[in-house]
Scaffold this active site. Structure first.
Site, PDB file in Angstrom:
ATOM      1  N   TYR A   1       0.864  -1.251  -0.062  1.00  0.00           N
ATOM      2  CA  TYR A   1      -0.140  -0.042  -0.184  1.00  0.00           C
ATOM      3  C   TYR A   1       0.869   1.267   0.126  1.00  0.00           C
ATOM      4  CZ  TYR A   1      -3.686  -3.306   1.494  1.00  0.00           C
ATOM      5  OH  TYR A   1      -4.303  -4.537   1.586  1.00  0.00           O
TER       6      TYR A   1
ATOM      7  N   HIS B   1       0.066 -12.367   1.576  1.00  0.00           N
ATOM      8  CA  HIS B   1      -0.786 -11.393   0.739  1.00  0.00           C
ATOM      9  C   HIS B   1      -1.020 -11.841  -0.460  1.00  0.00           C
ATOM     10  CE1 HIS B   1      -1.369  -6.569  -0.069  1.00  0.00           C
ATOM     11  NE2 HIS B   1      -2.513  -7.414  -0.420  1.00  0.00           N
TER      12      HIS B   1
END
Length: 327
Positions: free
Chosen positions: A56, A144
């Site tokens: 992110y 992830h």
């Protein structure tokens, strides 16, 4: 705000969690003061679970979240981050003077994301995250998006997370994905505490009901549900709205409008029903909502505070808009 324990771990999360992708400049830049104010608003609303990832904003989300939480008592909140993408610095700082849309994030391209589900990569990722966050431990670590890296994820990355959990560096472990098949495998074949399932248990997509949620419930594992608005359609169903980050097909738009008509007939905004729906399943510990401003945080918290009548769910099932066996 109610808290739920994750699997067999000692980690407890609030039913509403703060998704920090947006304050990592997802799609558009967020001013530092606004990002900090969003975290402050979440805290004021009773949110005590905050989720981030190196991906992110090339670490921006982690840095901002760590700074915003630094003055808070460490034992008073839960923080999760993710492994699987490591950040390698680019020569000479890359394009640091300018902002680019780097894989969806408006940040200077100073680093390159590199998939790495090796044991060494996992340990390095956690160490780098701890440095960016300014913390000495992480409450939850998720693999992830290991969709295309199944062998490495199960054979190398997951065992390394178990070691880090045993060392006390991590409190709980799991995986976060936009699909249910591999998450179900994590629930069945590993000692994962929790899985983060995005977009697959919503008012428009109940695919998690087929195997993932029953397996989690049967084995005492927890599920955190993200993407409850399916990227926008369930927040504001209108022509041009997005579903899973692409233009919503007309059939789904029509279904969303039918959902809205039923929920509003019970005096419940569609957004509120979308937030509450995942929590109707006993395996779901909480919902994760990405927010970039104090107003968005306060709106989500207010919607979740107001109860949804059982009659609403009954009517949605009668209308064929939800499955009969919703639990």
């Amino acid at each position: 705000m109610r808290r739920n324990r994750l699997g067999n771990s000692a980690v407890e999360v609030t039913e509403l969690s703060f998704g920090a992708a947006a304050i990592g400049n997802l799609f558009t830049a967020v001013e530092p003061a606004r990002a900090a104010a969003a975290v402050d608003a979440a805290w004021d609303e009773g949110v005590r679970y905050f989720d981030t990832a190196p991906h992110y904003g090339l670490g921006l989300s982690e840095r901002r979240l760590g700074e915003a939480l630094r003055a808070r008592p460490r034992d008073s909140y839960v923080l999760s981050t993710k492994v699987g993408r490591v950040l390698d610095p680019l020569p000479d700082g890359g394009s640091a003077p300018s902002e680019e849309l780097s894989e969806g994030f408006a940040v200077p391209a100073t680093h390159r994301r590199r998939w790495d589900f090796s044991a060494a990569g996992v340990r390095r990722s956690i160490e780098d995250s701890l440095e960016r966050l300014g913390l000495d431990r992480i409450d939850i670590a998720y693999l992830h998006d290991p969709d295309d890296h199944a062998e490495a994820a199960f054979q190398e990355a997951y065992p390394e997370l178990e070691k880090l959990r045993a060392e006390g560096v991590i409190g709980a472990i799991g995986a976060g994905m936009n699909q249910t098949a591999m998450l179900t495998r994590f629930v069945r074949d590993t000692d994962a505490d929790v899985v983060l399932c995005a977009g697959r248990f919503t008012l428009l997509d109940q695919s998690a009901l087929s195997t993932l949620l029953p397996e989690a419930a049967a084995r005492g594992r927890s599920v955190v549900v993200g993407g409850v608005f399916n990227s926008g359609l369930l927040a504001d169903p209108r022509p041009g709205a997005t579903y899973d980050y692409t233009a919503a097909p007309l059939t789904l738009l029509d279904r969303a409008l039918r959902l809205k008509a039923v929920t509003e007939g019970h005096g419940v905004p569609l957004r509120a029903a979308a937030l509450h729906y995942p929590l109707t399943h006993p395996a779901v510990a909480g919902v994760l909502v990405g927010t970039r401003s104090p107003d968005e945080v306060r709106d989500a918290a207010a919607l979740l505070r107001d109860p949804v009548p059982d009659a609403l769910w009954d009517e949605l099932r009668e209308e064929g808009l939800l499955p009969e066996n919703g639990n």
